[in-house]
Design a protein around this motif. Structure first.
Motif, short mmCIF file in Angstrom:
data_model
loop_
_atom_site.label_atom_id
_atom_site.label_comp_id
_atom_site.label_asym_id
_atom_site.label_seq_id
_atom_site.Cartn_x
_atom_site.Cartn_y
_atom_site.Cartn_z
N VAL A 1 -10.62 8.57 2.41
CA VAL A 1 -11.68 9.43 1.88
C VAL A 1 -12.90 8.59 1.48
N GLU A 2 -12.67 7.51 0.75
CA GLU A 2 -13.77 6.76 0.17
C GLU A 2 -14.40 5.77 1.15
N LEU A 3 -13.58 5.02 1.88
CA LEU A 3 -14.11 3.95 2.71
C LEU A 3 -14.43 4.39 4.12
N THR A 4 -13.37 4.88 4.81
CA THR A 4 -13.63 5.22 6.22
C THR A 4 -14.16 6.63 6.40
N GLN A 5 -14.17 7.40 5.33
CA GLN A 5 -14.66 8.78 5.37
C GLN A 5 -13.97 9.60 6.45
N ASN A 6 -12.74 9.25 6.73
CA ASN A 6 -11.97 9.97 7.74
C ASN A 6 -11.16 11.07 7.07
N TRP A 7 -11.84 12.16 6.76
CA TRP A 7 -11.20 13.23 5.99
C TRP A 7 -10.04 13.89 6.71
N PRO A 8 -10.12 14.11 7.99
CA PRO A 8 -8.97 14.76 8.64
C PRO A 8 -7.68 13.95 8.46
N ILE B 1 0.84 -1.19 0.00
CA ILE B 1 0.00 0.00 0.00
C ILE B 1 0.88 1.24 0.00
N MET B 2 0.57 2.13 -0.94
CA MET B 2 1.32 3.38 -1.02
C MET B 2 0.44 4.51 -0.52
N ILE B 3 1.07 5.66 -0.27
CA ILE B 3 0.37 6.71 0.46
C ILE B 3 -0.88 7.20 -0.28
N ALA B 4 -0.81 7.27 -1.60
CA ALA B 4 -1.96 7.75 -2.35
C ALA B 4 -3.15 6.80 -2.18
N MET B 5 -2.86 5.49 -2.08
CA MET B 5 -3.92 4.51 -1.89
C MET B 5 -4.55 4.69 -0.51
N LEU B 6 -3.70 4.98 0.47
CA LEU B 6 -4.20 5.17 1.84
C LEU B 6 -5.11 6.40 1.91
N ILE B 7 -4.69 7.45 1.21
CA ILE B 7 -5.50 8.67 1.19
C ILE B 7 -6.86 8.35 0.59
N GLU B 8 -6.85 7.62 -0.50
CA GLU B 8 -8.10 7.27 -1.17
C GLU B 8 -8.99 6.46 -0.23
N ARG B 9 -8.37 5.52 0.50
CA ARG B 9 -9.14 4.67 1.39
C ARG B 9 -9.79 5.47 2.51
#
Lengths: 280, 353
Positions: free
Chosen positions: A240-247, A230-238
């Motif tokens: 935002v999209e899955l856990t909706q943890n925007w902060p 997992i790379m950082i961009a994938m984590l950001i996407e996850r």
């Protein structure tokens, strides 16, 4: 009034408006609104420390940099000779090499990534051929792991390196190489003592561009990597999209953006096109 | 055979079907300042490239110090070279540039340091060791190139239009310095230029090239005063080439005047009479009926300071250029004046037309 007489800021205005409208404003809004959910500045700082020093993020950042470094190294090792051949080639050979490098550049990353998946899969072309030749007993795991990610990213990023190096190599005056030869240098010495130093700024530029692009990669590692890649961009996407943890997503974005900007600052300092050589 | 001698034996180089150099032979003894002079496209640079080893001839041999070097790559020839654009490495400073021919041959460090210092002193660039090419003037870059060419004490140095990019004063200055260094080190210099004045000043011998061949080879004064053909005559400085034809026992020029020459019997009836403008004297008044006396009328008089250049119409539409020294008590002729032109038979030659 001729275009050239307009003040620089006016000529830059369309680009600046676009950059502001579609990049700076959304990202600023995203960062501010996400972080505001956390409360006061002190809360933000506390949360930030918690997120950035967590094991997950640490591992992902390590992954991202590790993959970025390996891919950049491979791209450089493959790209340097290819660029050299391109800078020396004439006529049909030149067109052919250039086409092979640039054509994929114009194809979508997803298409190229899927093409690699067809080649690298357990029943893919490469395993079939190797098995058929009896070189291996069981299919190699080339996909859904680090190997797959590195192969895919190396391929996608190669054109950036080749074109950057090509520009630097083309700028080397061939008369300097001939002069070195005339003064007694062997072909190896001509390369080591004249050609390589004169193309070093291209290497610096190519490495920085490749690395900057590599650490922001999303599609290729997502499709070709495994759970450990997992790379950082994938984590950001996850986030935002899955856990909706925007902060949390916002904080990781800041990290990625900061690294990119720092590298870009290095790039513009040392790898300005047309500078010809590294300043001492 | 001495180490600094160089010879080309019937060397030919073709690009496609065109022979850029066609059967050139020359023998240069050690310590000679030898110049290849010619217009662009005459093959002088290709000839130099074959001496350097950058170009392998299609036919013939390149011999240096008695050894056949025809197929030896440049690094096996041990030559010093000065390139047209100087070719100073932008990533190396002056000292590193000058040291380059030594370091690629793996010379020990103390020797490199000593020789670089010596070469820089010789071209008067001591103190510039740490500079880069972009921090040097054209003349200084030229000196770096020169120091780099002599640093390894080569027996033979090749120079390809080394002063082409310098202004006139600096050029003259560098000509003197190159000549001085060449004499001091006793090296053979093979020099390529298209500047005839430079060739005349510097050379022991000049080969004038035309379309891939040597049109004439000899010491400066000989090729200047005794050209073998009209190309050489016209390429080296100003020349009068007057139409002449055989008439029985004598040769007649413009207006039927009888011309006597030192040498050269033209093969056919048509010929050209060669005489340098500075060998022609201009006198006021009518012609006596003597050989090499032409009556004429001044068309232009250009005052050039130390000389006055006249263009004189001398019958049958022929224009003769005459350079008169502006010496003590010199009288200037005006356009329209009737004058008599004359020259000594030994200062003129009859060339094939």
């Amino acid at each position: 009034m001729p275009l050239g007489r307009l003040p620089a800021w006016l000529l830059l205005a369309p680009a600046l408006v676009l950059l502001f409208g579609v990049f700076l404003m959304p990202i600023g809004w995203f960062l501010v609104s996400s972080l505001r959910e956390l409360g006061t500045l002190a809360d933000i700082r506390e949360e930030m420390e918690a997120v950035l020093f967590s094991d997950t993020i640490g591992r992902v950042i390590l992954n991202t940099n590790g993959i970025g470094a390996v891919v950049t190294l491979l791209v450089l090792l493959i790209g340097y000779p290819v660029s050299y051949a391109l800078s020396r080639a004439r006529g049909f050979a030149f067109t052919l090499i250039l086409l092979c490098i640039v054509l994929p550049y114009f194809t979508s990353t997803i298409v190229r990534t899927y093409a690699w998946m067809v080649l690298l899969g357990r029943n893919g072309l490469i395993n079939q051929v190797l098995l058929g030749l009896g070189l291996i007993g069981a299919p190699l795991d080339l996909l859904y792991n680090r190997t797959g990610v590195v192969i895919g990213m190396t391929y996608v990023l190669l054109p950036y390196m080749v074109l950057t190096l090509y520009a630097a190599m083309k700028a080397v005056d061939p008369r300097l190489l001939q002069a070195a030869e005339g003064m007694g240098a062997s072909p190896g010495q001509v390369f080591r003592r004249v050609f390589m130093p004169l193309t070093l700024h291209g290497v610096v530029a190519g490495v920085l561009i490749t690395f900057i692009l590599a650490i922001g990669f999303f599609i290729t590692p997502a499709l070709m990597g495994g759970p450990a890649d997992i790379m950082i961009a994938m984590l950001i996407e996850r986030e935002v999209e899955l856990t909706q943890n925007w902060p949390t997503a916002a904080m990781m974005t800041i990290v990625l953006l900061a690294v990119t900007l720092i590298l870009y600052a290095v790039y513009s300092r040392y790898a300005e096109p047309g500078q010809g050589e590294l300043q001492r | 055979m001495s180490a600094g001698s160089v010879a080309l034996e019937a060397v030919t180089k073709r690009y496609g079907s065109e022979a850029v150099v066609a059967g050139v032979s020359l023998a240069i003894p050690e310590g000679e300042f030898f110049t290849l002079l010619g217009p662009s496209g005459s093959g002088k640079t290709t000839t130099l490239s074959m001496l350097a080893g950058f170009v392998v001839p299609d036919e013939g041999r390149v011999v240096m110090g008695g050894r056949d070097m025809t197929r030896v790559p440049p690094r096996g020839r041990g030559l010093g070279m000065v390139f047209q654009n100087y070719a100073i490495f932008p990533h190396l400073n002056v000292a590193e540039n000058v040291a380059f021919p030594l370091t690629v041959r793996g010379a020990p460090k103390p020797e490199v340091t000593a020789r670089v210092a010596e070469a820089l002193a010789m071209v008067k660039l001591t103190g510039f060791e740490a500079r880069y090419a972009r921090q040097l003037s054209g003349g200084q870059q030229q000196r770096v190139a020169l120091a780099r060419a002599i640093v390894a004490h080569p027996k033979v140095v090749l120079m390809d239009e080394p002063l082409g990019a310098l202004d006139k004063n600096l050029r003259y200055h560098m000509q003197v310095e190159i000549k001085e260094i060449q004499r001091r080190l006793g090296m053979t210099v093979i020099y390529v230029t298209h500047d005839q004045e430079e060739a005349l000043t510097m050379s022991d011998r000049i080969a004038i090239m035309d379309r891939g061949r040597i049109a004439q080879l000899g010491p400066p004064r000989e090729v200047y005063e005794k050209p073998d053909d009209s190309f050489v005559a016209a390429f080296l400085g100003e020349a009068n080439l007057l139409r002449a034809r055989r008439d029985g026992e004598v040769v007649r020029g413009p207006g039927g005047a009888v011309l006597a020459t030192s040498a050269g019997t033209p093969p056919g009836g048509e010929a050209l009479l060669f005489v340098r403008p500075e060998k022609v004297s201009v006198a006021a008044g009518l012609a006596e009926v003597l050989p090499n006396h032409l009556p004429g009328r001044v068309l232009h008089a250009s005052f050039l300071g130390n000389i006055v250049r006249y263009a004189v119409e001398a019958g049958d539409g022929a224009t003769v250029l005459c350079d008169a020294a502006n010496g003590a008590g010199a009288v200037l002729h005006q356009p329209g004046d009737a004058v008599t032109l004359s020259w000594r038979a030994e200062d003129s030659r009859l060339l094939a037309g």
